[in-house]
Design a protein around this motif. Structure first.
Motif, mmCIF file in Angstrom:
data_model
loop_
_atom_site.group_PDB
_atom_site.id
_atom_site.type_symbol
_atom_site.label_atom_id
_atom_site.label_comp_id
_atom_site.label_asym_id
_atom_site.label_seq_id
_atom_site.Cartn_x
_atom_site.Cartn_y
_atom_site.Cartn_z
ATOM 1 N N LYS A 134 0.826 -1.211 0.000
ATOM 2 C CA LYS A 134 0.000 0.000 0.000
ATOM 3 C C LYS A 134 0.859 1.259 0.000
ATOM 4 C CE LYS A 134 -4.328 -1.530 2.087
ATOM 5 N NZ LYS A 134 -5.300 -1.272 3.163
ATOM 6 N N GLU A 135 0.239 2.347 -0.517
ATOM 7 C CA GLU A 135 0.920 3.633 -0.562
ATOM 8 C C GLU A 135 0.059 4.743 0.028
ATOM 9 O OE1 GLU A 135 3.938 4.140 -1.614
ATOM 10 O OE2 GLU A 135 4.368 2.153 -2.407
ATOM 11 N N ASP A 136 -1.054 4.412 0.705
ATOM 12 C CA ASP A 136 -1.964 5.462 1.179
ATOM 13 C C ASP A 136 -1.804 5.731 2.670
ATOM 14 O OD1 ASP A 136 -3.263 3.348 2.480
ATOM 15 O OD2 ASP A 136 -4.630 3.026 0.800
ATOM 16 N N GLN A 137 -2.504 6.777 3.127
ATOM 17 C CA GLN A 137 -2.427 7.214 4.522
ATOM 18 C C GLN A 137 -3.052 6.201 5.480
ATOM 19 O OE1 GLN A 137 -1.122 9.753 6.013
ATOM 20 N NE2 GLN A 137 -0.577 11.206 4.411
ATOM 21 N N GLU A 138 -3.936 5.349 4.969
ATOM 22 C CA GLU A 138 -4.637 4.401 5.840
ATOM 23 C C GLU A 138 -3.659 3.425 6.511
ATOM 24 O OE1 GLU A 138 -7.303 0.571 5.097
ATOM 25 O OE2 GLU A 138 -8.176 2.365 4.186
ATOM 26 N N LEU A 139 -2.505 3.215 5.896
ATOM 27 C CA LEU A 139 -1.551 2.240 6.415
ATOM 28 C C LEU A 139 -1.075 2.620 7.830
ATOM 29 C CD1 LEU A 139 0.103 -0.297 5.942
ATOM 30 C CD2 LEU A 139 1.823 1.100 4.772
ATOM 31 N N VAL A 140 -0.746 3.882 8.020
ATOM 32 C CA VAL A 140 -0.281 4.320 9.336
ATOM 33 C C VAL A 140 -1.395 4.178 10.368
ATOM 34 C CG1 VAL A 140 0.571 6.275 10.679
ATOM 35 C CG2 VAL A 140 1.414 5.891 8.368
ATOM 36 N N LEU A 141 -2.613 4.523 9.972
ATOM 37 C CA LEU A 141 -3.742 4.398 10.896
ATOM 38 C C LEU A 141 -3.970 2.936 11.266
ATOM 39 C CD1 LEU A 141 -6.236 6.913 9.218
ATOM 40 C CD2 LEU A 141 -4.856 7.260 11.286
ATOM 41 N N ALA A 142 -3.852 2.038 10.274
ATOM 42 C CA ALA A 142 -4.035 0.611 10.533
ATOM 43 C C ALA A 142 -2.951 0.097 11.486
ATOM 44 C CB ALA A 142 -3.997 -0.171 9.217
ATOM 45 N N LEU A 143 -1.704 0.505 11.261
ATOM 46 C CA LEU A 143 -0.601 0.076 12.132
ATOM 47 C C LEU A 143 -0.793 0.601 13.555
ATOM 48 C CD1 LEU A 143 2.143 -1.510 11.514
ATOM 49 C CD2 LEU A 143 0.698 -0.970 9.572
ATOM 50 N N SER A 144 -1.260 1.824 13.665
ATOM 51 C CA SER A 144 -1.513 2.395 14.984
ATOM 52 C C SER A 144 -2.586 1.605 15.726
ATOM 53 C CB SER A 144 -1.939 3.856 14.845
ATOM 54 O OG SER A 144 -2.222 4.417 16.103
ATOM 55 N N GLY A 145 -3.643 1.200 14.971
ATOM 56 C CA GLY A 145 -4.693 0.382 15.579
ATOM 57 C C GLY A 145 -4.194 -0.990 15.995
ATOM 58 N N LEU A 146 -3.372 -1.610 15.142
ATOM 59 C CA LEU A 146 -2.796 -2.918 15.472
ATOM 60 C C LEU A 146 -1.867 -2.830 16.683
ATOM 61 C CD1 LEU A 146 -2.001 -4.215 11.866
ATOM 62 C CD2 LEU A 146 -3.587 -5.260 13.487
ATOM 63 N N TRP A 147 -1.119 -1.731 16.766
ATOM 64 C CA TRP A 147 -0.238 -1.517 17.922
ATOM 65 C C TRP A 147 -1.050 -1.447 19.213
ATOM 66 C CZ3 TRP A 147 -0.466 3.008 20.916
ATOM 67 C CH2 TRP A 147 0.516 3.123 21.899
ATOM 68 N N SER A 148 -2.157 -0.737 19.152
ATOM 69 C CA SER A 148 -3.005 -0.609 20.344
ATOM 70 C C SER A 148 -3.572 -1.961 20.761
ATOM 71 C CB SER A 148 -4.141 0.377 20.053
ATOM 72 O OG SER A 148 -4.969 0.528 21.181
ATOM 73 N N ILE A 149 -3.987 -2.764 19.792
ATOM 74 C CA ILE A 149 -4.538 -4.093 20.092
ATOM 75 C C ILE A 149 -3.436 -5.009 20.646
ATOM 76 C CG2 ILE A 149 -5.552 -6.169 19.060
ATOM 77 C CD1 ILE A 149 -6.933 -4.264 17.028
ATOM 78 N N ALA A 150 -2.266 -4.964 20.036
ATOM 79 C CA ALA A 150 -1.166 -5.843 20.465
ATOM 80 C C ALA A 150 -0.716 -5.542 21.887
ATOM 81 C CB ALA A 150 0.015 -5.710 19.506
ATOM 82 N N THR A 151 -0.695 -4.257 22.263
ATOM 83 C CA THR A 151 -0.239 -3.903 23.612
ATOM 84 C C THR A 151 -1.274 -4.231 24.685
ATOM 85 O OG1 THR A 151 -1.007 -1.628 23.221
ATOM 86 C CG2 THR A 151 1.334 -2.090 22.866
ATOM 87 N N THR A 152 -2.538 -4.226 24.313
ATOM 88 C CA THR A 152 -3.593 -4.512 25.297
ATOM 89 C C THR A 152 -4.017 -5.976 25.303
ATOM 90 O OG1 THR A 152 -5.262 -3.806 23.673
ATOM 91 C CG2 THR A 152 -4.497 -2.156 25.269
ATOM 92 N N GLN A 153 -3.822 -6.668 24.175
ATOM 93 C CA GLN A 153 -4.220 -8.079 24.088
ATOM 94 C C GLN A 153 -3.090 -8.922 23.493
ATOM 95 O OE1 GLN A 153 -8.180 -8.408 22.146
ATOM 96 N NE2 GLN A 153 -8.355 -6.184 22.418
ATOM 97 N N PRO A 154 -1.943 -8.976 24.151
ATOM 98 C CA PRO A 154 -0.778 -9.661 23.564
ATOM 99 C C PRO A 154 -0.917 -11.175 23.480
ATOM 100 C CG PRO A 154 -0.311 -8.992 25.820
ATOM 101 C CD PRO A 154 -1.628 -8.396 25.471
ATOM 102 N N GLU A 155 -1.894 -11.752 24.154
ATOM 103 C CA GLU A 155 -2.063 -13.210 24.127
ATOM 104 C C GLU A 155 -3.216 -13.655 23.238
ATOM 105 O OE1 GLU A 155 -1.333 -15.281 27.926
ATOM 106 O OE2 GLU A 155 -1.218 -13.277 28.820
ATOM 107 N N ASP A 156 -3.830 -12.723 22.537
ATOM 108 C CA ASP A 156 -4.911 -13.057 21.605
ATOM 109 C C ASP A 156 -4.314 -13.709 20.356
ATOM 110 O OD1 ASP A 156 -7.005 -13.146 19.786
ATOM 111 O OD2 ASP A 156 -7.833 -11.214 20.393
#
Length: 618
Positions: free
Chosen positions: A39-61
């Protein structure tokens, strides 16, 4: 109400997350992870930020690890390293940081996730970041992720393939990360700082002070995780010849992060791991500077005091290293032989006594000679205290014990009067005589006498003797509620010696105990001054600032505390350090302050401080 505009992107991450059907949701998220690196669009950073938030709060999912998130993150990191044009476009500069952080979060606890990550090819991209291909901010999360991968038995082998390179990089980071963060961020003016670093540190909230505070925390974490990664190799006795580098070992005792990461043993933890190996013990035992650092921590209020004691005992148990360290270690450990417990450990003093006295008879009868007579006297003192006196007191009649108790009380009162009238040396002799008469069972009386004698040594500007007596009083006191006067007196003695870290630990413990005991939220002014002084003296970036000033050829003023912080350890002279007045005030009980002040004036033994010392004895 304005209707929502439908999304036309078939691989939209947020639409995939909102898919109600579980089967379709799984397929869409899998496809998203495959498409993200392209991808080359702005959505990529937003998606990564969301994944980071999920990974830090639910690391065993297990959902995302099973759908290809690790391979996606590895490709994104590699793209950021190899394609600088893409990395610097839009907000892509944030992506490698988020990607490495996500890998580290998901591999923290689950060995199964770590195994998937390794098979997805995350190791090499993380190593590229670790080598400094982007910046220190990414290095922090990369070393964290590699540390988690190395901590699992199933994935250690994949890290060990690159053992030499990773160990060298981790050692370099642990040694130089504070200088690097200070030079590249903290010392830079606010307007000239790298914007995305500031944004990541503060999450868009706070100003310069918040940035600096978070930078200090992140720099400390970078050092801690680098040491943790090294510890993973040391635990398996790998790369010991690299880790046991003399210059690196010398700095380990100063790699501490108690004020920022209270759960990390940092440098002392790695030293203990090394002391559990033959190679490590031999390397540690040959460094007098390191042994001295361990001894100071062993006789302090540091959270990791027990680790320092463990290191010394491991060195003393090994016949090949015992006689390299016993001459120095015995002088410190003699003060700890009556330590009952330390955290969850019991009979700590007994363990120290047994190891120190295991060949005492050889020393006593001349078949074994130590290098110094001081060490021999220390062993003799331990033998007398822990063996001879116990035997004598078992045979002592009750009436004789009572007579001694009365005599001790009278001597203590006489010693107090002598001190308050300014006859400090006479008071010291009287307290020593009282201690000699004291039964080992008279714990409270011995605590008071040791503490009072420590005050005498303080007044006579003999900090080492004051530390010794204050430590003995603390070993006899309650571990949960230690003797507060002894803590404060030892803090002052450490301050005299320029041991800012140890002084700070005692001051903090003194304040905590006093506030708990008096149920007051007010910190005494004298303690606040000491804490403020030692906080300056142990500032994380102090040595880095000094180095940078020296490189730039700037004149360093001795009145600037921060320029001389870690160098306090190099000053062993009595009195103040670098022109800073040693804090000797003790206004705990002001009702006797005038008597002491008058006596001190009469005997011309006033302290160097312009303020008078106020002391009450037990």
């Amino acid at each position: 109400m304005t209707p929502e505009i439908p999304c036309n992107n078939p691989s939209c991450f947020f639409c995939s997350m909102n898919e109600p059907d579980p089967v379709h949701r799984k397929a869409k998220i899998t496809n998203c992870f495959k498409e993200m690196p392209l991808k080359e669009d702005q959505e990529l950073v937003l998606a990564l930020s969301g994944l980071w938030s999920i990974a830090t709060t639910q690391p065993e999912d297990p959902e995302f690890p099973s759908l290809g998130i690790f391979e996606c993150m590895a490709k994104l990191i590699q793209k950021g390293i190899t394609d600088q044009y893409w990395l610097l476009r839009d907000q892509n500069i944030y992506i490698p940081y988020y990607a490495a952080h996500i890998i580290g979060s998901y591999t923290m606890y689950k060995a199964r996730f770590a195994d998937i990550a390794v098979r997805s090819g995350v190791v090499l991209p993380l190593m590229e970041i670790l080598s400094g291909k982007i910046s220190w901010v990414e290095q922090r999360v990369a070393v964290r992720a590699l540390g988690h991968l190395a901590s699992h038995e199933r994935t250690f082998g994949a890290i060990a393939v690159h053992e030499v390179e990773i160990v060298k990089l981790a050692m370099e980071l642990a040694s130089n990360c504070l200088d690097m963060v200070y030079e590249k961020f903290v010392s830079v003016k606010e307007k000239k700082r790298v914007k995305y670093h500031s944004d990541l540190l503060t999450r868009g909230l706070g100003g310069l002070k918040t940035e600096n505070r978070k930078a200090e925390e992140w720099a400390s974490q970078l050092q801690c995780w680098s040491l943790y990664l090294l510890n993973c190799f040391a635990c398996k006795e790998r790369s010991l010849s690299l880790i046991c580098n003399e210059e690196f070992l010398k700095g380990l005792c100063d790699m501490w992060s108690w004020l920022t990461i209270r759960t990390s043993p940092c440098g002392i933890g790695l030293i203990r791991t090394l002391c559990n190996t033959k190679t490590g013990r031999e390397s540690v035992a040959n460094l007098g500077e390191l042994i001295e650092g361990l001894c100071n921590i062993a006789r302090s209020s540091d959270n990791w005091q027990y680790m320092a004691i463990d290191c010394l005992l491991l060195l003393l148990k090994d016949p090949d290293t015992r006689y390299k360290v016993i001459d120095f270690a015995a002088l410190f450990l003699v003060d700890l032989v009556e330590l009952r417990s330390l955290g969850e450990r019991t009979k700590v003093g007994e363990a120290i006594t047994q190891i120190l006295l295991q060949d005492y008879h050889k020393v006593k009868y001349g078949s074994l000679r130590l290098k110094t007579t001081k060490a021999e006297k220390a062993l003799e003192e331990i033998w007398d205290l822990k063996v001879e006196r116990i035997k004598k007191e078992k045979l002592m009649p009750e009436n004789e014990m009572e007579e001694k108790k009365l005599m001790v009380g009278l001597l203590k009162q006489e010693g107090n009067k002598k001190f308050l009238s300014g006859h400090i040396k006479n008071a010291l002799k009287i307290y020593s005589k009282a201690l000699y008469l004291c039964s080992l069972k008279m714990r409270q009386e011995r605590i008071v006498l040791y503490s009072n004698r420590a005050q005498c040594y303080l007044t006579l500007r003999d900090p080492e003797a004051a530390i010794s007596d204050a430590t003995r009083a603390l070993c006899l006191s309650n571990v949960v509620s230690p003797h507060s006067k002894s803590l404060w007196r030892r803090s002052q003695a450490y301050d005299m010696k320029g041991l800012a870290r140890e002084s700070l630990m005692d001051s903090l413990k003194f304040v905590n105990g006093r506030m708990k005991h008096t149920k007051s939220v007010v910190i005494p002014c004298y303690a606040a001054r000491m804490i403020n002084k030692q906080m300056h003296a142990t500032w994380l970036f102090g040595a880095a600032k000094l180095k940078m000033c020296n490189r730039r050829g700037e004149e360093v003023q001795k009145s600037n505390r921060q320029d001389y912080i870690y160098h306090c350890r190099l000053i062993k002279e009595k009195g103040s350090v670098f022109g800073l007045p040693t804090i000797l005030e003790e206004p705990l009980f002001e009702n006797r302050g005038r008597n002491l002040e008058k006596g001190m004036r009469l005997k011309k033994r006033s302290l160097s401080s312009s303020r008078s010392a106020h002391v009450k004895f037990g």
